[in-house]
Design a protein around this motif. Structure first.
Motif, PDB file in Angstrom:
ATOM      1  N   ASP A 291       0.829  -1.214   0.000  1.00 48.42           N
ATOM      2  CA  ASP A 291       0.000   0.000   0.000  1.00 48.42           C
ATOM      3  C   ASP A 291       0.860   1.260   0.000  1.00 48.42           C
ATOM      4  O   ASP A 291       0.549   2.243  -0.682  1.00 48.42           O
ATOM      5  CB  ASP A 291      -0.921   0.015   1.218  1.00 48.42           C
ATOM      6  N   LEU A 292       1.946   1.256   0.789  1.00 50.97           N
ATOM      7  CA  LEU A 292       2.842   2.415   0.821  1.00 50.97           C
ATOM      8  C   LEU A 292       3.471   2.646  -0.553  1.00 50.97           C
ATOM      9  O   LEU A 292       3.640   3.794  -0.989  1.00 50.97           O
ATOM     10  CB  LEU A 292       3.930   2.219   1.873  1.00 50.97           C
ATOM     11  N   PHE A 293       3.811   1.567  -1.250  1.00 47.17           N
ATOM     12  CA  PHE A 293       4.375   1.710  -2.591  1.00 47.17           C
ATOM     13  C   PHE A 293       3.354   2.320  -3.545  1.00 47.17           C
ATOM     14  O   PHE A 293       3.650   3.282  -4.260  1.00 47.17           O
ATOM     15  CB  PHE A 293       4.813   0.354  -3.140  1.00 47.17           C
ATOM     16  N   VAL A 294       2.152   1.734  -3.569  1.00 47.18           N
ATOM     17  CA  VAL A 294       1.127   2.188  -4.518  1.00 47.18           C
ATOM     18  C   VAL A 294       0.764   3.644  -4.258  1.00 47.18           C
ATOM     19  O   VAL A 294       0.735   4.480  -5.167  1.00 47.18           O
ATOM     20  CB  VAL A 294      -0.119   1.295  -4.438  1.00 47.18           C
ATOM     21  N   ALA A 295       0.474   3.964  -2.978  1.00 47.60           N
ATOM     22  CA  ALA A 295       0.038   5.320  -2.647  1.00 47.60           C
ATOM     23  C   ALA A 295       1.199   6.303  -2.646  1.00 47.60           C
ATOM     24  O   ALA A 295       1.039   7.456  -3.045  1.00 47.60           O
ATOM     25  CB  ALA A 295      -0.649   5.318  -1.277  1.00 47.60           C
ATOM     26  N   GLY A 296       2.378   5.840  -2.190  1.00 46.48           N
ATOM     27  CA  GLY A 296       3.494   6.758  -2.016  1.00 46.48           C
ATOM     28  C   GLY A 296       4.184   7.163  -3.300  1.00 46.48           C
ATOM     29  O   GLY A 296       4.675   8.283  -3.424  1.00 46.48           O
ATOM     30  N   PHE A 297       4.204   6.247  -4.271  1.00 42.77           N
ATOM     31  CA  PHE A 297       4.906   6.600  -5.501  1.00 42.77           C
ATOM     32  C   PHE A 297       3.953   7.056  -6.595  1.00 42.77           C
ATOM     33  O   PHE A 297       4.261   7.956  -7.371  1.00 42.77           O
ATOM     34  CB  PHE A 297       5.745   5.415  -5.987  1.00 42.77           C
ATOM     35  N   ASP A 298       2.742   6.455  -6.634  1.00 37.29           N
ATOM     36  CA  ASP A 298       1.884   6.675  -7.787  1.00 37.29           C
ATOM     37  C   ASP A 298       1.365   8.106  -7.857  1.00 37.29           C
ATOM     38  O   ASP A 298       1.285   8.691  -8.940  1.00 37.29           O
ATOM     39  CB  ASP A 298       0.717   5.688  -7.759  1.00 37.29           C
ATOM     40  N   THR A 299       1.008   8.672  -6.711  1.00 37.50           N
ATOM     41  CA  THR A 299       0.533  10.058  -6.711  1.00 37.50           C
ATOM     42  C   THR A 299       1.588  10.992  -7.277  1.00 37.50           C
ATOM     43  O   THR A 299       1.312  11.832  -8.135  1.00 37.50           O
ATOM     44  CB  THR A 299       0.171  10.501  -5.273  1.00 37.50           C
ATOM     45  N   THR A 300       2.826  10.838  -6.802  1.00 39.45           N
ATOM     46  CA  THR A 300       3.903  11.740  -7.231  1.00 39.45           C
ATOM     47  C   THR A 300       4.284  11.519  -8.685  1.00 39.45           C
ATOM     48  O   THR A 300       4.380  12.474  -9.471  1.00 39.45           O
ATOM     49  CB  THR A 300       5.129  11.542  -6.321  1.00 39.45           C
ATOM     50  N   ALA A 301       4.540  10.262  -9.064  1.00 39.13           N
ATOM     51  CA  ALA A 301       4.973   9.981 -10.432  1.00 39.13           C
ATOM     52  C   ALA A 301       3.911  10.392 -11.446  1.00 39.13           C
ATOM     53  O   ALA A 301       4.228  10.963 -12.503  1.00 39.13           O
ATOM     54  CB  ALA A 301       5.293   8.489 -10.578  1.00 39.13           C
ATOM     55  N   THR A 302       2.641  10.136 -11.138  1.00 39.68           N
ATOM     56  CA  THR A 302       1.566  10.504 -12.058  1.00 39.68           C
ATOM     57  C   THR A 302       1.423  12.018 -12.165  1.00 39.68           C
ATOM     58  O   THR A 302       1.218  12.561 -13.253  1.00 39.68           O
ATOM     59  CB  THR A 302       0.238   9.882 -11.606  1.00 39.68           C
ATOM     60  N   THR A 303       1.547  12.719 -11.030  1.00 44.25           N
ATOM     61  CA  THR A 303       1.436  14.184 -11.067  1.00 44.25           C
ATOM     62  C   THR A 303       2.583  14.799 -11.863  1.00 44.25           C
ATOM     63  O   THR A 303       2.389  15.797 -12.582  1.00 44.25           O
ATOM     64  CB  THR A 303       1.418  14.754  -9.636  1.00 44.25           C
ATOM     65  N   ILE A 304       3.783  14.237 -11.771  1.00 41.03           N
ATOM     66  CA  ILE A 304       4.914  14.734 -12.567  1.00 41.03           C
ATOM     67  C   ILE A 304       4.615  14.577 -14.058  1.00 41.03           C
ATOM     68  O   ILE A 304       4.868  15.489 -14.866  1.00 41.03           O
ATOM     69  CB  ILE A 304       6.203  14.005 -12.183  1.00 41.03           C
ATOM     70  N   ARG A 305       4.063  13.440 -14.440  1.00 47.79           N
ATOM     71  CA  ARG A 305       3.696  13.235 -15.846  1.00 47.79           C
ATOM     72  C   ARG A 305       2.638  14.248 -16.281  1.00 47.79           C
ATOM     73  O   ARG A 305       2.739  14.839 -17.360  1.00 47.79           O
ATOM     74  CB  ARG A 305       3.178  11.808 -16.058  1.00 47.79           C
ATOM     75  N   TRP A 306       1.625  14.464 -15.433  1.00 44.35           N
ATOM     76  CA  TRP A 306       0.597  15.446 -15.769  1.00 44.35           C
ATOM     77  C   TRP A 306       1.206  16.841 -15.914  1.00 44.35           C
ATOM     78  O   TRP A 306       0.864  17.590 -16.835  1.00 44.35           O
ATOM     79  CB  TRP A 306      -0.482  15.475 -14.693  1.00 44.35           C
ATOM     80  N   ALA A 307       2.106  17.199 -14.990  1.00 44.81           N
ATOM     81  CA  ALA A 307       2.714  18.535 -15.052  1.00 44.81           C
ATOM     82  C   ALA A 307       3.464  18.727 -16.367  1.00 44.81           C
ATOM     83  O   ALA A 307       3.357  19.785 -17.011  1.00 44.81           O
ATOM     84  CB  ALA A 307       3.656  18.730 -13.861  1.00 44.81           C
ATOM     85  N   CYS A 308       4.218  17.708 -16.771  1.00 41.29           N
ATOM     86  CA  CYS A 308       4.968  17.812 -18.032  1.00 41.29           C
ATOM     87  C   CYS A 308       4.022  17.920 -19.225  1.00 41.29           C
ATOM     88  O   CYS A 308       4.294  18.662 -20.176  1.00 41.29           O
ATOM     89  CB  CYS A 308       5.897  16.611 -18.189  1.00 41.29           C
ATOM     90  N   LEU A 309       2.903  17.199 -19.187  1.00 41.77           N
ATOM     91  CA  LEU A 309       1.930  17.280 -20.280  1.00 41.77           C
ATOM     92  C   LEU A 309       1.273  18.646 -20.338  1.00 41.77           C
ATOM     93  O   LEU A 309       1.104  19.229 -21.423  1.00 41.77           O
ATOM     94  CB  LEU A 309       0.871  16.185 -20.115  1.00 41.77           C
TER      95      LEU A 309
END
Length: 489
Positions: A291-309
């Protein structure tokens, strides 16, 4: 005969419609059709906004055996999720990532959840979450990420996997004192597991909403809802995590804990010696880590992708942001937390990205365990409450032209970053707000600033950036698409 059958069907439908009619005192909502309910008419942000505009801030609807209450108001979301009786998660199998009948910390309830949350929050803080010395580890990962991304420049390319691995490495170091090479096959397998779960969630959630489906023949269930794939994914994920736990057990020094696993094993040993305590277990640790992996990394990594887009789609914003970084930091060193107060436009752009593209449309669900009141309405026990984050982030009571990507809305008259006090809940709110919010904000700033200092992002020639989210129920994920990454050095 046909007339009698038609009449019977009409009467049956009318009876079902009457049965689904809300008694007085409940929130308003759309008609709940027999069997399918009304939930599946809500797929896109526009659907949720239309429901809000028609029925108001509190809307009741249903699907199968579940009654939902959608909250479209920031203040009402804070009020609802501060209530003790709206703290639990619903007992849905889809929340049980490892599929063994018990959830991790995200889906756990009662005293077990409370003690686990306190434990993990205390230990993550002690290990550096939200503190400056953790920034050194993030800074190192950002440097390696930038070096890797240079291999993908000047040609159409999907987002490099190294961005996600760099973020995940920070979680790994907190949890297991381990980092991976950005192209390590083992860590890429974990990323694939998480992506598979996101893709399959649309199938896994059906038996939770329609319990009668569980009475279908087992072979049919396994085909329809891909149970075999889920079980294989479960076995792989558990083996992956268990390997680290066993290594920590062999090398544990109780007087010098290194990470979350060490601290958990020490606490587990203490509780095993206490016959009255059975909150912690090794199986719970496995589920919590995932759960820590899914919640801890996915929010950040996905938001970085959105920011770049978003920056690729709005080049004038990208240029303004990069000029700020150049003026304050220069090109010779990566941005650090010390630069953060002097980079208000970077902060504003990231917050605007979180506003328009939170990871989920309606946040994690909350189960109402006792009858309660909200905004003058009766909320029955058993209802599932969801704060519609995307609707709250498009609420004109807080945001002018909310559909517009406009980072300047987070800049005050003095040119400083102005954090929103109301109408902004990308990490949810209340008793079950995001456990790793402080870490996510730190990572988001350092990784995104490093990328934008060193690279520019643009659509391939003749194409446009697609900012419509992937069609995944409840999620706000960017579509897979090629971009052009250009080095600025």
């Amino acid at each position: 005969m046909l007339t009698e059958i038609a009449l019977f069907l009409v009467v049956l439908v009318l009876l079902l419609l009457l049965r689904n009619k809300d008694p007085p005192g409940l929130p308003p909502g759309p008609i709940r059709w027999p069997i399918i309910g009304s939930f599946f008419f809500l797929r896109r942000l526009e659907d949720y906004l239309a429901i809000r505009d028609k029925f108001g801030d509190v809307v009741r609807l249903g699907v199968g055996g579940c009654n939902f209450v959608l909250i479209h108001s920031y203040k009402l979301a804070r009020e609802a999720f501060s209530k003790y009786e709206v703290t639990d998660r619903p007992p849905w199998k889809v929340i049980e990532h490892l599929g063994d009948g018990k959830p991790g910390i995200i889906g756990r309830n009662g005293e077990g959840w409370l003690q686990s949350r306190r434990f993990h929050l205390r230990n993550l803080r002690d290990l550096g979450m939200g503190k400056s010395y953790l920034a050194d580890a993030i800074h190192h990962e950002a440097k390696l990420m930038v070096e890797d991304v240079r291999h993908y420049t000047d040609k159409p390319t999907p987002f490099p996997q190294s961005i996600s691995v760099a973020v995940l490495n920070v979680i790994w170091q907190l949890v297991a004192s381990r980092r991976y090479d950005l192209h390590d096959e083992q860590i890429l397998e974990l990323l694939a597991l998480i992506k598979e779960f996101q893709q399959q969630v649309k199938f896994l959630i059906f038996p939770d909403f329609f319990p009668w489906l569980n009475y279908l023949p087992d072979k049919l269930l396994r085909v329809l809802f891909k149970y075999d794939m889920r079980e294989k994914r479960t076995a792989r994920a558990k083996a992956f995590v268990k390997e680290f736990i066993e290594d920590h057990k062999r090398n544990l020094d109780p007087s010098n804990p290194r990470d979350v696993i060490d601290n958990y094993l020490i606490e587990l040993d203490r509780q095993n010696s206490d016959s009255d305590s059975d909150v912690f277990s090794e199986e719970d640790l496995i589920r919590d880590i995932f759960d820590l992996f899914v919640a801890g990394f996915d929010t950040t990594a996905t938001t970085i992708r959105w920011a770049c887009l978003y920056l690729a789609a709005y080049p004038e914003v990208q240029k303004k942001l990069q000029k700020e970084i150049d003026d304050v930091v220069g090109r010779d060193t990566l941005p650090t937390l010390l630069h953060r107060p002097r980079l208000p436009y970077v902060e504003a752009t990231l917050h605007e990205t979180l506003r328009l593209a939170p990871l989920t449309i309606s946040g994690a669900p909350h189960l109402c365990t006792a009858d309660t009141q909200l905004d003058g309405y009766h909320i029955p026990k058993g209802s599932v409450l969801c704060a519609v984050i995307c609707a709250i982030h498009h609420d004109t009571r807080y945001w002018e032209q909310p559909e517009k990507f406009f980072p300047e809305r987070f800049i005050d008259e003095s040119g400083n970053f102005s954090a929103p006090k109301e109408g902004f809940i990308p990490f949810s709110v209340g008793r079950r707000s995001c456990l790793g919010e402080a870490l996510a904000r730190m990572e988001l700033f350092l990784f995104a600033a490093a990328l934008l200092q060193n690279f520019s992002f643009a659509p391939p020639e003749g194409r446009e950036i697609d900012l419509e989210p992937l069609d995944t129920p409840g999620m706000v994920l960017p579509k897979e698409q090629d971009i052009i990454i250009t080095s600025r050095t």
